[in-house]
Scaffold this motif. Structure first.
Motif, PDB file in Angstrom:
ATOM      1  N   MET A  24      17.339  -0.355  56.166  1.00 18.57           N
ATOM      2  CA  MET A  24      18.135  -0.307  57.392  1.00 18.57           C
ATOM      3  C   MET A  24      17.258   0.219  58.524  1.00 18.57           C
ATOM      4  O   MET A  24      17.170   1.420  58.766  1.00 18.57           O
ATOM      5  CB  MET A  24      19.359   0.596  57.194  1.00 18.57           C
ATOM      6  CG  MET A  24      20.331   0.072  56.144  1.00 18.57           C
ATOM      7  SD  MET A  24      21.819   1.069  56.058  1.00 18.57           S
ATOM      8  CE  MET A  24      22.714   0.201  54.787  1.00 18.57           C
ATOM      9  N   ARG A  25      16.608  -0.707  59.197  1.00 15.09           N
ATOM     10  CA  ARG A  25      15.659  -0.311  60.224  1.00 15.09           C
ATOM     11  C   ARG A  25      16.351   0.403  61.387  1.00 15.09           C
ATOM     12  O   ARG A  25      15.848   1.395  61.911  1.00 15.09           O
ATOM     13  CB  ARG A  25      14.915  -1.550  60.736  1.00 15.09           C
ATOM     14  CG  ARG A  25      13.829  -1.244  61.734  1.00 15.09           C
ATOM     15  CD  ARG A  25      13.004  -2.481  62.071  1.00 15.09           C
ATOM     16  NE  ARG A  25      12.022  -2.181  63.088  1.00 15.09           N
ATOM     17  CZ  ARG A  25      12.263  -2.164  64.399  1.00 15.09           C
ATOM     18  NH1 ARG A  25      13.477  -2.485  64.840  1.00 15.09           N
ATOM     19  NH2 ARG A  25      11.315  -1.880  65.266  1.00 15.09           N
ATOM     20  N   GLY A  26      17.545  -0.077  61.764  1.00 22.39           N
ATOM     21  CA  GLY A  26      18.248   0.562  62.878  1.00 22.39           C
ATOM     22  C   GLY A  26      18.613   2.011  62.579  1.00 22.39           C
ATOM     23  O   GLY A  26      18.510   2.886  63.448  1.00 22.39           O
ATOM     24  N   LEU A  27      19.040   2.267  61.335  1.00 23.06           N
ATOM     25  CA  LEU A  27      19.379   3.645  60.948  1.00 23.06           C
ATOM     26  C   LEU A  27      18.140   4.524  60.956  1.00 23.06           C
ATOM     27  O   LEU A  27      18.181   5.667  61.432  1.00 23.06           O
ATOM     28  CB  LEU A  27      20.029   3.627  59.560  1.00 23.06           C
ATOM     29  CG  LEU A  27      20.390   4.991  58.968  1.00 23.06           C
ATOM     30  CD1 LEU A  27      21.390   5.727  59.850  1.00 23.06           C
ATOM     31  CD2 LEU A  27      20.956   4.830  57.557  1.00 23.06           C
ATOM     32  N   SER A  28      17.020   4.020  60.451  1.00 16.09           N
ATOM     33  CA  SER A  28      15.790   4.800  60.424  1.00 16.09           C
ATOM     34  C   SER A  28      15.308   5.129  61.833  1.00 16.09           C
ATOM     35  O   SER A  28      14.847   6.244  62.110  1.00 16.09           O
ATOM     36  CB  SER A  28      14.692   4.030  59.664  1.00 16.09           C
ATOM     37  OG  SER A  28      15.094   3.746  58.343  1.00 16.09           O
ATOM     38  N   GLU A  48      25.897  -4.926  58.664  1.00 12.75           N
ATOM     39  CA  GLU A  48      25.990  -4.169  59.914  1.00 12.75           C
ATOM     40  C   GLU A  48      27.078  -3.100  59.836  1.00 12.75           C
ATOM     41  O   GLU A  48      26.889  -1.965  60.312  1.00 12.75           O
ATOM     42  CB  GLU A  48      26.272  -5.137  61.070  1.00 12.75           C
ATOM     43  CG  GLU A  48      25.103  -6.036  61.402  1.00 12.75           C
ATOM     44  CD  GLU A  48      25.452  -7.025  62.503  1.00 12.75           C
ATOM     45  OE1 GLU A  48      24.616  -7.249  63.386  1.00 12.75           O
ATOM     46  OE2 GLU A  48      26.587  -7.569  62.465  1.00 12.75           O
ATOM     47  N   LYS A  49      28.209  -3.466  59.251  1.00 17.62           N
ATOM     48  CA  LYS A  49      29.278  -2.469  59.129  1.00 17.62           C
ATOM     49  C   LYS A  49      28.801  -1.275  58.297  1.00 17.62           C
ATOM     50  O   LYS A  49      29.058  -0.123  58.638  1.00 17.62           O
ATOM     51  CB  LYS A  49      30.506  -3.114  58.496  1.00 17.62           C
ATOM     52  CG  LYS A  49      31.710  -2.183  58.439  1.00 17.62           C
ATOM     53  CD  LYS A  49      32.900  -2.848  57.761  1.00 17.62           C
ATOM     54  CE  LYS A  49      33.444  -4.009  58.562  1.00 17.62           C
ATOM     55  NZ  LYS A  49      34.716  -4.544  57.974  1.00 17.62           N
ATOM     56  N   LYS A  50      28.087  -1.549  57.225  1.00 10.11           N
ATOM     57  CA  LYS A  50      27.579  -0.469  56.367  1.00 10.11           C
ATOM     58  C   LYS A  50      26.578   0.397  57.139  1.00 10.11           C
ATOM     59  O   LYS A  50      26.602   1.624  57.045  1.00 10.11           O
ATOM     60  CB  LYS A  50      26.913  -1.094  55.134  1.00 10.11           C
ATOM     61  CG  LYS A  50      26.425  -0.073  54.116  1.00 10.11           C
ATOM     62  CD  LYS A  50      25.952  -0.749  52.830  1.00 10.11           C
ATOM     63  CE  LYS A  50      24.765  -1.631  53.091  1.00 10.11           C
ATOM     64  NZ  LYS A  50      24.171  -2.165  51.850  1.00 10.11           N
ATOM     65  N   LYS A  51      25.729  -0.254  57.959  1.00  8.86           N
ATOM     66  CA  LYS A  51      24.736   0.504  58.723  1.00  8.86           C
ATOM     67  C   LYS A  51      25.400   1.424  59.738  1.00  8.86           C
ATOM     68  O   LYS A  51      25.018   2.604  59.876  1.00  8.86           O
ATOM     69  CB  LYS A  51      23.805  -0.481  59.430  1.00  8.86           C
ATOM     70  CG  LYS A  51      22.744   0.193  60.286  1.00  8.86           C
ATOM     71  CD  LYS A  51      21.865  -0.825  60.975  1.00  8.86           C
ATOM     72  CE  LYS A  51      22.647  -1.649  61.992  1.00  8.86           C
ATOM     73  NZ  LYS A  51      21.766  -2.538  62.779  1.00  8.86           N
ATOM     74  N   TYR A  52      26.416   0.921  60.457  1.00  7.05           N
ATOM     75  CA  TYR A  52      27.078   1.751  61.466  1.00  7.05           C
ATOM     76  C   TYR A  52      27.875   2.889  60.821  1.00  7.05           C
ATOM     77  O   TYR A  52      27.970   3.985  61.384  1.00  7.05           O
ATOM     78  CB  TYR A  52      27.986   0.876  62.339  1.00  7.05           C
ATOM     79  CG  TYR A  52      27.214  -0.078  63.218  1.00  7.05           C
ATOM     80  CD1 TYR A  52      26.121   0.359  63.939  1.00  7.05           C
ATOM     81  CD2 TYR A  52      27.583  -1.434  63.310  1.00  7.05           C
ATOM     82  CE1 TYR A  52      25.406  -0.519  64.736  1.00  7.05           C
ATOM     83  CE2 TYR A  52      26.865  -2.321  64.102  1.00  7.05           C
ATOM     84  CZ  TYR A  52      25.771  -1.840  64.812  1.00  7.05           C
ATOM     85  OH  TYR A  52      25.064  -2.715  65.592  1.00  7.05           O
ATOM     86  N   VAL A  53      28.434   2.641  59.648  1.00  2.00           N
ATOM     87  CA  VAL A  53      29.163   3.711  58.956  1.00  2.00           C
ATOM     88  C   VAL A  53      28.199   4.819  58.520  1.00  2.00           C
ATOM     89  O   VAL A  53      28.515   6.014  58.610  1.00  2.00           O
ATOM     90  CB  VAL A  53      29.945   3.131  57.755  1.00  2.00           C
ATOM     91  CG1 VAL A  53      30.443   4.249  56.862  1.00  2.00           C
ATOM     92  CG2 VAL A  53      31.113   2.294  58.245  1.00  2.00           C
TER      93      VAL A  53
END
Length: 1021
Positions: free
Chosen positions: A6-10, A50-55
């Motif tokens: 998850m690049r956005g989360l990192s 995406e939903k998992k990343k935002y959560v």
């Protein structure tokens, strides 16, 4: 559950970590929350990824401490996702963001609280005990059941689950066994009695691990077989009261010995952590089981090695566990050997280690090392950081108060505290100094002189100004003849501080000025004018309190001689519980884990209550319905024909006990007791007597059989037979010829004598019950805790207890239940106040029923005169003026004592030390003589100095001349007789009883008040 993809989360986590301040972090979080909110509005366009990343981002923001008040529906929707990764994220984040009581969870069918646990628990239990399930499933089932049990203990049916748990502990798979042991620890912490059959299984598990038998390689951590399972197993064993099976106990101690011998400090940090986790849990188990003193010494020696290593974590654990060891009886002296190293830890760079060292020094301090420890704390106060100074000051003040060898030293310590750390010294500390100085006239000139010394300094703390001004105002006139201490000079010193102090201190200074003006004789016109000018100045002060004082003092000062009546010296303060001790108790915060040791220490400081399966370190004993109070005198051991002391007749009436010491017995049927007021007629001492149990009762009830202090009125009674033990018959005294089928398993007389010179131990024990006692003494106050424990698997019924104190003791016990559950313990705190000097002792009368057997016993409580003595060392310059000043015959009594047990002088000196009499070598030029000093505390005498001289005959060690002196005639008499009792050699074996004499008969009872202790007890029995 890897997040690397998850690049956005990192990137978001990196941005947060790179923020330089809190404001930047908040702006970045707000930006991300806005982005997530925008994306959730168009939920249909979101992919599961995406939903998992935002959560995950929401969870991270929540962990940072920010409110997340949206996105709950999206999180819950992941729970019903078809794929496992999304479902897992949904469960994890939902459990973190939403509380189980949240109404939103009601929308989710498979997440809930108590109702959910009740419906799920049966299925989980079936999976756990199933032999067909894979180990990984059974392991998860055990942890799931543990979680459900913590939420709702009712999900586990104790009646049927105990046998299942015993079978689960036979599991060979260590993964399943570790999870099961976690569940077992939680179960036994709430109800150990139900799982008594599991105790041998736990011992066998420890044996298997200690011998490394059948341990897979994957469960061996740095050469240590499953350290997590070892820790959990030993923790579970701490919830059981004791191990009665000798084979299991021997096997367990072999395992513990192997752990103690095989643990050392190595360079590998991970191995250290694992081995020390096992070691410290083993130490806790050793303390819980009250192991032999040799093993306790080994534990302390091991901890002493740990506190000397360089690794700070190991030093911290060593200090913390050494502090826990202080809860164990007779270990404090062993810990004192490491005092120098503990003091060194006060200078450690790590503040957490310094705090643990301070706690340990505070706990191990007693009369023998108080001076050294307090002086070290005062030195450390100069360099201690601000975060520790308040706690340091409070503990130093408490230790100085509890263990002061003399009050002048106590005053020095407190004034040094105020001087070095005034900002951190609470008002309670200097209030306490004022109380002691006010209540001790001999201390007043010294305290005033020290106060002037500190005021002479150019810069002092305002708290020092307060206490010094108060002391000089009250007692400065006692220094009038000393140079530089005239009223005018004292006023000038104090007045120099007036411009720099706050409003609260100004009020004290105004009172000091008024006191100085009152004590100035003959009046000094110049000084009077200066003080009146100050009063006039403050008459218009903005503060109402100061304004009122100034106006009233100004008017009083103009009344001349009437000023002395209005501003008389402060009266003595009533004795009260130290506010410092209460403050320290309130401030204590234990952040340690809620282990069995912590539970037991909490129980020891609570009121009387039944505590199942948590025994004290000092044994346990039976409970009673309500412990109550009745006056009770003891017998003496002297033969009146050998006494050569004479006393003057006193005119004051006998001293009566406070009203709360009247006879009250509370039983389950609330029986009322009729009071009587009749005298007991007894035979003169020359009458032959029988030593039947009835006669023993007559001895127990009879007043002193020798000449008593003049001021206390007592009826004559018979003394002891020539061959009777002085206290042996009373250590276990019976009222009638009882045919108890249950006999003590210990020598009750010996236990009583041991507790007369020690503060903890076993008082009584039989096959069903054990009574332990632990006591703490401070001045004329005492606190006893009786540990009453049921040793059997059946309850003790019809428990009745009664405390029979003499009139000189005020005793306040707690109530206890009338039934002691199986293997349960009752702790009964008992507050004691010594009203005056006396050798009479209190009696504990208790009975209980076990099956069809009725057991009734009466035990003397070791609340004896020496418990209120505190040894003190005097120099020749201090001793001889006091000795010569006591010239009144009744204040200095001399007697030739015969029949003394022959003993060398060193043995006699040790005997005196055990009685809290400090032997002062060198005061007597004759090497065959002994001189001892002590301080006696009571409500009537406060702190009273007592001096003792023993002159021995080297040709005949069976006689000596005993001289006792004090400022109170009753104290002198009682102390002399008390020392005689311990010097006279009285045979322990009883001779054949003479023919029985006619026993005293009680007249018919008439409603009245009790005046005689014997009448009161007879009325009860």
């Amino acid at each position: 559950m890897a997040l690397s993809g998850m690049r956005g989360l990192s990137v978001f986590i990196s941005d947060i970590r790179n923020c330089h301040n809190k404001e930047q972090e908040r702006l970045r979080v707000d930006k991300e929350l806005g982005n997530i909110r925008t994306r959730f509005k168009n939920e249909k366009g979101l992919s599961p990824y995406e939903k998992k990343k935002y959560v995950w981002k929401m969870l991270y923001i929540y962990m940072l401490g920010y409110d997340v008040d949206f996105g709950h529906m999206e999180t819950v929707s992941l729970i019903s996702a078809p794929k496992y990764p999304e479902k897992q994220v949904g469960y994890i984040v939902t459990s973190c963001l939403l509380n189980e009581n949240n109404d939103f969870l009601r929308m989710v069918g498979n997440i809930g609280g108590k109702e959910f646990s009740e419906s799920l628990a049966p299925d989980v239990q079936k999976l756990l005990i199933s032999s067909s399930c894979r180990p990984v499933v059974r392991k998860k089932a055990a942890l799931c059941l543990l979680r459900l049990y913590r939420k709702n203990p009712d999900v586990v049916n104790i009646d049927g689950w105990a046998d299942q748990m015993a079978q689960l502990l036979d599991e060979r798979d260590l993964g399943v066994l570790t999870s099961v042991m976690s569940l077992f620890v939680s179960l036994v912490s709430n109800n150990a009695e139900a799982y008594w059959n599991c105790l041998p299984k736990c011992v066998r598990i420890l044996e298997r691990l200690a011998r490394n038998q059948d341990i897979p390689q994957e469960y061996t951590y740095y050469g240590i077989p499953s350290p997590w399972l070892q820790v959990k197993t030993m923790r579970a064993l701490q919830y059981f009261p004791t191990i009665e099976d000798p084979n299991a106990r021997r096997a367990l101690f072999e395992v513990l010995q192997r752990i103690l011998m095989g643990t050392d400090v190595v360079k590998n940090v991970n191995k250290n952590n694992a081995s020390h986790a096992v070691l410290f849990e083993a130490l806790a188990l050793v303390m819980h089981l009250d192991a032999e003193k040799e093993m306790m010494s080994q534990c302390v020696a091991l901890l002493g090695k740990f506190i000397a290593v360089r690794e700070p974590n190991i030093r911290y654990l060593g200090l913390e566990n050494m502090t826990r060891m202080l809860l164990v009886t007779d270990v404090q002296d062993i810990i004192k050997r490491h005092q120098a190293q503990i003091i060194t830890s006060l200078k450690d760079p790590d503040i957490s280690i310094r705090r643990r060292a301070l706690d340990l020094l505070y706990g191990m301090c007693d009369v023998t090392n108080a001076k050294e420890i307090v002086e070290e704390l005062l030195q450390y106060l100069n360099t201690a950081e601000f975060a520790m100074r308040e706690e340091l000051s409070l503990k130093a003040a408490i230790l100085a108060e509890k263990f002061a060898p003399d009050l002048s030293w106590y005053v020095d310590v407190i004034l040094q505290l105020i001087d070095k750390a005034g900002d951190f010294v609470s008002d309670d500390i200097w209030y306490r100094v004022v109380q002691f100085v006010t209540n001790n006239e001999d201390l007043q000139p010294y305290a005033a002189a020290k106060a002037k010394e500190y005021l002479d300094k150019p810069a002092i703390h305002e708290t020092m100004v307060k206490v010094s001004a108060y002391l000089l105002g009250e007692y400065g006139h006692l220094l009038a003849r000393r140079p530089g201490c005239s009223p005018k000079e004292l006023f000038a010193i104090i007045n120099d501080k007036l411009p720099t102090v706050s409003t609260s201190t100004v009020a004290i200074l105004l009172s000091t000025y008024a006191k100085i003006l009152m004590h100035t004789q003959p009046p000094d016109v110049g000084l009077q004018q200066q003080i009146l000018t100050i009063f006039k100045k403050y008459e218009s002060y903005i503060d109402v309190e100061i304004q009122q004082r100034a106006v009233e003092y100004f008017e009083l000062s103009r009344k001349g001689s009437a000023l002395a009546d209005v501003l008389a010296e402060m009266p003595k303060f009533p004795e009260r519980e130290s506010a410092l001790l209460k403050k320290a108790e309130d401030a204590e915060v234990d952040t340690a884990e809620q282990s069995a040791i912590k539970l037991r220490s909490q129980q020891q400081t609570s009121s009387a209550l039944v505590v199942a399966d948590h025994p004290s370190a000092n044994g346990s004993a039976p409970a009673a319905n309500h412990l109550t109070l009745v006056k009770m005198p003891s017998q003496t051991v002297s033969d009146i024909q050998e006494s050569s002391a004479t006393y003057e007749e006193a005119s004051n009436p006998s001293v009566e006990a406070p009203k709360e010491n009247g006879p009250v017995e509370v039983e389950s049927n609330a029986t009322n007791i009729t009071e009587i007021n009749n005298e007991i007629k007894v035979e003169p001492p020359s009458t032959s007597r029988s030593t039947s149990p009835a006669d023993l009762l007559a001895d127990l009830l009879g007043p002193l059989a020798i000449e008593a202090p003049p001021a206390v009125e007592q009826h004559p009674a018979q003394g002891l037979d020539a061959n009777q033990s002085p206290v042996g018959d009373l250590a276990l005294a019976t009222l009638e010829d009882q045919s108890n089928s249950v006999q003590p398993t210990v020598n009750v007389e010996e236990k009583f004598h041991i507790l007369c010179t020690k503060d903890s131990g076993v008082l009584y024990e039989d096959p069903h019950i054990q009574i332990g006692l632990k006591a703490e003494w401070r001045a004329h106050h005492g606190r006893l805790v009786l540990f009453l424990g049921n040793k059997n698997t059946s309850p003790l019924m019809s428990v009745r207890a009664l405390i029979l104190p003499p009139s000189h003791l005020k005793m306040e016990p707690s109530s206890v239940p009338d039934t002691i559950p199986p293997r349960a313990q009752v702790q009964v705190p008992l507050e004691v106040v010594n009203l005056r000097a006396s050798r009479d002792v209190a009696v504990l009368d208790f009975s209980y029923t076990f099956g069809t057997a009725l057991v009734d016993a009466k035990l003397r409580l070791p609340v004896v005169l020496n418990k209120f003595l505190q040894p003190i060392t005097l120099t020749p310059d201090e001793f001889f003026p006091q000795w010569k000043a006591l010239t009144v015959h009744s204040l200095k009594v001399q007697e030739v004592v015969k029949g003394v047990k022959p003993m060398p002088l060193p043995e006699m000196a040790n005997l005196f030390m055990s009685l809290h009499l400090a032997v002062a070598p060198g005061l007597d030029n004759n090497s065959n003589n002994l001189v001892a000093c002590t301080t006696f505390f009571s409500e009537a005498t406060c702190a009273m100095l007592c001096l003792v001289r023993v002159e021995t005959d080297p040709q005949d060690r069976t006689q000596l001349r005993l001289t006792v002196a004090s400022g109170d005639r009753y104290l002198t008499f009682e102390l002399k007789e008390f020392i005689k009792e311990h010097l006279i050699d009285i045979p322990r074996t009883q001779a054949a009883p003479p023919p029985a004499a006619v026993q005293p008969q009680l007249p018919a009872a008439a409603p009245a008040t009790y005046n005689d202790p014997g009448a009161m007890l007879a009325g009860l029995l």
